[in-house]
Motif scaffolding. Structure first.
Motif, PDB file in Angstrom:
ATOM      1  N   PRO A 137       0.747  -1.169   0.292  1.00  0.00           N
ATOM      2  CA  PRO A 137       0.169   0.019  -0.360  1.00  0.00           C
ATOM      3  C   PRO A 137       1.069   1.579  -0.066  1.00  0.00           C
ATOM      4  N   LEU A 138       0.182   1.993  -0.995  1.00  0.00           N
ATOM      5  CA  LEU A 138       1.279   3.369  -0.653  1.00  0.00           C
ATOM      6  C   LEU A 138       0.702   4.668  -0.374  1.00  0.00           C
ATOM      7  N   ALA A 139       1.715   5.797  -0.189  1.00  0.00           N
ATOM      8  CA  ALA A 139       1.014   6.964   0.581  1.00  0.00           C
ATOM      9  C   ALA A 139       1.097   8.203  -0.234  1.00  0.00           C
ATOM     10  N   PRO A 140      -0.071   8.795  -0.502  1.00  0.00           N
ATOM     11  CA  PRO A 140      -0.487   9.076   1.032  1.00  0.00           C
ATOM     12  C   PRO A 140      -1.557   8.287   1.989  1.00  0.00           C
ATOM     13  N   GLU A 141      -2.123   7.427   0.611  1.00  0.00           N
ATOM     14  CA  GLU A 141      -3.081   6.420   1.396  1.00  0.00           C
ATOM     15  C   GLU A 141      -2.800   5.497   2.494  1.00  0.00           C
ATOM     16  N   ALA A 142      -1.839   5.050   2.923  1.00  0.00           N
ATOM     17  CA  ALA A 142      -1.107   4.470   3.583  1.00  0.00           C
ATOM     18  C   ALA A 142      -0.565   5.096   4.283  1.00  0.00           C
ATOM     19  N   LYS A 143       0.369   4.657   6.213  1.00  0.00           N
ATOM     20  CA  LYS A 143       1.088   5.073   6.299  1.00  0.00           C
ATOM     21  C   LYS A 143       2.224   4.314   6.842  1.00  0.00           C
ATOM     22  N   ALA A 144       3.571   5.030   7.456  1.00  0.00           N
ATOM     23  CA  ALA A 144       4.726   4.061   7.450  1.00  0.00           C
ATOM     24  C   ALA A 144       4.261   2.764   8.669  1.00  0.00           C
TER      25      ALA A 144
ATOM     26  N   CYS B 272       6.889  13.588  -0.059  1.00  0.00           N
ATOM     27  CA  CYS B 272       6.839  12.302  -0.038  1.00  0.00           C
ATOM     28  C   CYS B 272       7.285  11.318   1.394  1.00  0.00           C
ATOM     29  N   GLY B 273       8.219  12.355   1.973  1.00  0.00           N
ATOM     30  CA  GLY B 273       8.400  11.180   3.355  1.00  0.00           C
ATOM     31  C   GLY B 273       7.958  11.544   4.733  1.00  0.00           C
ATOM     32  N   ALA B 274       6.812  12.898   4.249  1.00  0.00           N
ATOM     33  CA  ALA B 274       6.006  13.393   5.532  1.00  0.00           C
ATOM     34  C   ALA B 274       4.289  12.910   4.904  1.00  0.00           C
ATOM     35  N   MET B 275       4.579  12.760   3.454  1.00  0.00           N
ATOM     36  CA  MET B 275       2.939  11.775   3.433  1.00  0.00           C
ATOM     37  C   MET B 275       3.321  10.182   3.661  1.00  0.00           C
ATOM     38  N   TYR B 276       4.378   9.816   4.064  1.00  0.00           N
ATOM     39  CA  TYR B 276       4.176   8.386   4.745  1.00  0.00           C
ATOM     40  C   TYR B 276       4.519   8.480   5.333  1.00  0.00           C
ATOM     41  N   ARG B 277       5.514   8.663   6.373  1.00  0.00           N
ATOM     42  CA  ARG B 277       5.539   8.994   7.969  1.00  0.00           C
ATOM     43  C   ARG B 277       4.415   8.868   8.635  1.00  0.00           C
ATOM     44  N   GLY B 278       2.918   9.939   7.952  1.00  0.00           N
ATOM     45  CA  GLY B 278       1.867  10.081   8.669  1.00  0.00           C
ATOM     46  C   GLY B 278       2.454  10.941   9.931  1.00  0.00           C
ATOM     47  N   GLU B 279       1.953  10.412  11.448  1.00  0.00           N
ATOM     48  CA  GLU B 279       2.725  11.541  12.972  1.00  0.00           C
ATOM     49  C   GLU B 279       3.656  11.311  12.700  1.00  0.00           C
TER      50      GLU B 279
END
Length: 306
Positions: free
Chosen positions: A116-123, A210-217
């Protein structure tokens, strides 16, 4: 000096649009939405003639398995390949060609998750899913028989997954292979902003987005998104490949190799190819063939089951 073919590819890199994608973070959301309307590519038809290629979706995301017709070579490893793409892009044809080529060289089978990819999914969630898949493969093939590998963001995910497994006492793979790994999502590495205009593929601002989209909180320094800052002690042997024309992410490979050079760290090899660009290991250039040959030798050398 890079080969003539590699130099021609390097000249053509801006035509791919990757630099434009990463240098305009304000347009990322629109471009990602456009990408999502397209089905991710699958292995070319020619590979189905020599390999049994199957796809499963029971995990909620596609998982593709690749096995030589007639079965893997006795004693061959199993590869778990995590593709790159800034955690937001789907797998590309070059990824499939690389995995199949490695399988052919090793007589090996492989598992390739279209995670699953960001931003829909998180790290945190994606890594949990990769952990569950890995543990299933370890049960089936034996952890020592597994090599986990990936390119760019997939290289970072490879190292983060290994750190997660080690921290919880899970069985570790026999080896790790990192191609042009993205290991630091903070965008604060010394000199990156100054050299950004000379990089023909990447831009710090786009990587940060992209990193921000992936890492979430999660904070950017969290090892789940920036495994360079995580614990390296006790990890499997690893091979790291970088190129000096991969200006922005070259610093990540160098910093990881520097840490691994300290006493008591895991066995590793670090290969830095002059004038080679980001993820050149996936492209049809002589240097990629050499890097894959080195990859095969490394994996074989660290096959504990043999």
């Amino acid at each position: 000096m890079a080969s003539i073919r590699a130099r021609l590819v390097n000249l053509a890199l801006p035509l791919l649009g990757v630099k434009r994608f990463f240098s305009q973070p304000d347009k990322l959301a629109e471009r990602i939405a456009r990408m999502r309307r397209q089905r991710p590519v699958r292995p070319q038809a020619k590979w189905h003639k020599r390999f049994d290629i199957r796809e499963f979706s029971s995990r909620g995301y596609p998982v593709v398995t690749i096995e030589p017709r007639g079965g893997a070579r006795p004693g061959a490893p199993h590869l778990l390949y995590l593709h790159g793409g800034g955690y937001v892009m789907d797998i590309a044809a070059l990824h499939w060609d690389t995995v199949v080529d490695l399988c052919e060289r090793l007589g090996a089978s492989a598992t390739v998750p279209l995670y699953p990819l960001a931003p829909e999914a998180k790290a945190a969630g994606t890594l949990d899913q990769m952990r569950a898949l890995y543990l299933e493969l370890a049960e089936r093939y034996g952890a020592d028989n597994l090599t986990v590998m990936g390119d760019s963001a997939g290289g970072g995910m490879t190292l983060a997954l290994a750190q997660m497994l080690k921290s919880e006492g899970a069985p570790l793979p026999g080896s790790l292979v990192l191609y042009s790994p993205w290991l630091d999502a903070t965008g604060k590495a010394e000199g990156q902003h100054e050299i950004e205009p000379r990089d023909r593929m990447l831009a710090v601002s786009g990587l940060e987005a992209c990193g921000a989209m992936y890492r979430g909180e999660l904070p950017a320094e969290d090892p789940r998104v920036s495994p360079l800052f995580g614990d390296l002690d006790g990890l499997p042997p690893m091979a790291i490949f970088s190129g000096t024309a991969d200006i922005i992410l070259l610093v990540d490979g160098r910093r990881l190799a520097h840490r691994l050079g300290e006493p008591g760290m895991p066995d590793h090899i670090y290969r830095e190819y002059a004038d080679m660009f980001h993820v050149w290991m996936l492209l049809p250039v002589p240097e990629a063939m050499q890097a894959r040959a080195e990859t095969v030798d490394f994996i074989r050398e660290h096959r504990k089951a043999e």
